[in-house]
Motif scaffolding. Structure first.
Motif, mmCIF file in Angstrom:
data_model
loop_
_atom_site.group_PDB
_atom_site.id
_atom_site.type_symbol
_atom_site.label_atom_id
_atom_site.label_comp_id
_atom_site.label_asym_id
_atom_site.label_seq_id
_atom_site.Cartn_x
_atom_site.Cartn_y
_atom_site.Cartn_z
ATOM 1 N N THR A 46 -51.557 -27.677 52.215
ATOM 2 C CA THR A 46 -51.325 -26.972 50.956
ATOM 3 C C THR A 46 -49.942 -26.323 50.955
ATOM 4 O OG1 THR A 46 -53.687 -26.557 50.686
ATOM 5 C CG2 THR A 46 -52.196 -25.161 49.421
ATOM 6 N N ALA A 47 -49.584 -25.699 52.065
ATOM 7 C CA ALA A 47 -48.264 -25.073 52.167
ATOM 8 C C ALA A 47 -47.160 -26.112 52.031
ATOM 9 C CB ALA A 47 -48.138 -24.324 53.496
ATOM 10 N N GLU A 48 -47.328 -27.273 52.657
ATOM 11 C CA GLU A 48 -46.338 -28.347 52.530
ATOM 12 C C GLU A 48 -46.218 -28.817 51.081
ATOM 13 O OE1 GLU A 48 -47.638 -31.413 55.197
ATOM 14 O OE2 GLU A 48 -46.872 -30.376 56.977
ATOM 15 N N GLN A 49 -47.354 -29.001 50.425
ATOM 16 C CA GLN A 49 -47.336 -29.446 49.029
ATOM 17 C C GLN A 49 -46.674 -28.408 48.124
ATOM 18 O OE1 GLN A 49 -51.335 -30.451 47.863
ATOM 19 N NE2 GLN A 49 -51.553 -31.961 49.498
ATOM 20 N N MET A 50 -46.984 -27.138 48.359
ATOM 21 C CA MET A 50 -46.377 -26.079 47.535
ATOM 22 C C MET A 50 -44.873 -25.993 47.786
ATOM 23 S SD MET A 50 -48.607 -24.869 45.498
ATOM 24 C CE MET A 50 -47.760 -23.416 44.900
ATOM 25 N N ASN A 86 -42.112 -26.514 44.972
ATOM 26 C CA ASN A 86 -41.087 -25.506 44.708
ATOM 27 C C ASN A 86 -39.684 -26.114 44.769
ATOM 28 O OD1 ASN A 86 -42.967 -23.478 44.349
ATOM 29 N ND2 ASN A 86 -42.880 -22.809 46.472
ATOM 30 N N MET A 87 -39.429 -26.930 45.773
ATOM 31 C CA MET A 87 -38.107 -27.549 45.903
ATOM 32 C C MET A 87 -37.828 -28.485 44.728
ATOM 33 S SD MET A 87 -36.862 -26.021 48.402
ATOM 34 C CE MET A 87 -35.331 -26.897 48.449
ATOM 35 N N SER A 99 -35.139 -29.587 39.579
ATOM 36 C CA SER A 99 -35.269 -29.925 38.158
ATOM 37 C C SER A 99 -34.582 -28.875 37.280
ATOM 38 C CB SER A 99 -36.736 -30.049 37.772
ATOM 39 O OG SER A 99 -37.336 -31.111 38.450
ATOM 40 N N TYR A 100 -34.761 -27.592 37.616
ATOM 41 C CA TYR A 100 -34.092 -26.533 36.849
ATOM 42 C C TYR A 100 -32.580 -26.677 36.964
ATOM 43 C CZ TYR A 100 -37.962 -23.563 35.342
ATOM 44 O OH TYR A 100 -39.055 -23.066 34.700
ATOM 45 N N ARG A 140 -49.086 -26.073 36.220
ATOM 46 C CA ARG A 140 -50.183 -27.050 36.234
ATOM 47 C C ARG A 140 -50.301 -27.690 37.625
ATOM 48 N NH1 ARG A 140 -49.108 -29.558 31.862
ATOM 49 N NH2 ARG A 140 -47.543 -30.936 32.744
ATOM 50 N N ASN A 141 -49.174 -28.101 38.196
ATOM 51 C CA ASN A 141 -49.200 -28.733 39.522
ATOM 52 C C ASN A 141 -49.617 -27.745 40.609
ATOM 53 O OD1 ASN A 141 -48.429 -31.250 38.548
ATOM 54 N ND2 ASN A 141 -46.259 -30.780 38.733
#
Length: 184
Positions: free
Chosen positions: A32-36, A40-41, A46-47, A82-83
């Motif tokens: 979960t930490a890896e996915q988050m 985030n990256m 994207s921003y 959402r993700n």
């Protein structure tokens, strides 16, 4: 000394199973930490990619560029939420399932231990053991229902949020088009 050995073996089995469950939960947490972190990256990238700086032009051109950026930011934020919610819900469901499985294993182990005690206990022990096992079974079923219901609620909430987000993005896009028309 002989009567302690089965208890020691059962205790060892329980400790080993708890260790395995803990390891599985740690693995889910790390995934979960890896996915988050990846989410985030990707969101930051994207921003950064969608950031626009207006160097000139008329007021309406600048306003159009800024509203487009705001609409894109809103879209990116809603995608991120959402993700992130999806990742958390899946992880919670996996951990909940581990807890349900572990509770079932413990209930079965405890029931087996109670059966052993009832056979070697005084008269009337069997009835007491059956009542305890019945209560234990009811508690386990209730726990499973709570986990299942909370998982279903989380999934429905996420689905409802996904239905709401596209209209928000569409509303932001229509505002951008209105500003562009005024500029023209």
């Amino acid at each position: 000394m002989h009567s302690i050995t089965p208890l020691h073996e059962r205790f060892t089995e329980v400790v080993t199973a708890n260790g395995d469950a803990f390891n599985a939960i740690v693995e889910i947490t790390l995934n979960t930490a890896e996915q988050m972190f990846a989410l985030n990256m990707n969101t930051v990238r994207s921003y950064k990619a969608s950031a626009t700086v207006s160097n000139g032009g008329s007021f309406f051109e600048q306003l159009t560029a800024q509203s487009g950026s705001a609409a894109r930011s809103l879209e990116l934020a809603s995608d991120y939420l959402r993700n992130a919610s999806s990742i958390c819900i899946k992880s919670q469901a996996e951990i909940g399932q581990i807890n349900v499985d572990r509770a079932n294993e413990l209930a079965q182990s405890f029931g087996s231990l109670l059966d052993t005690m009832a056979r070697s206990g005084p008269t009337g022990s069997a009835e007491v053991v059956e009542q305890i096992k019945s209560a234990l079974s009811s508690a386990t079923e209730a726990y499973e229902r709570v986990i299942r219901t909370s998982s279903e609620f989380a999934e429905r909430s996420l689905a409802a949020a996904e239905e709401v987000v596209p209209p928000v993005g569409a509303a932001a896009g229509s505002t951008e088009k209105k500003v562009a028309r005024k500029a023209a």
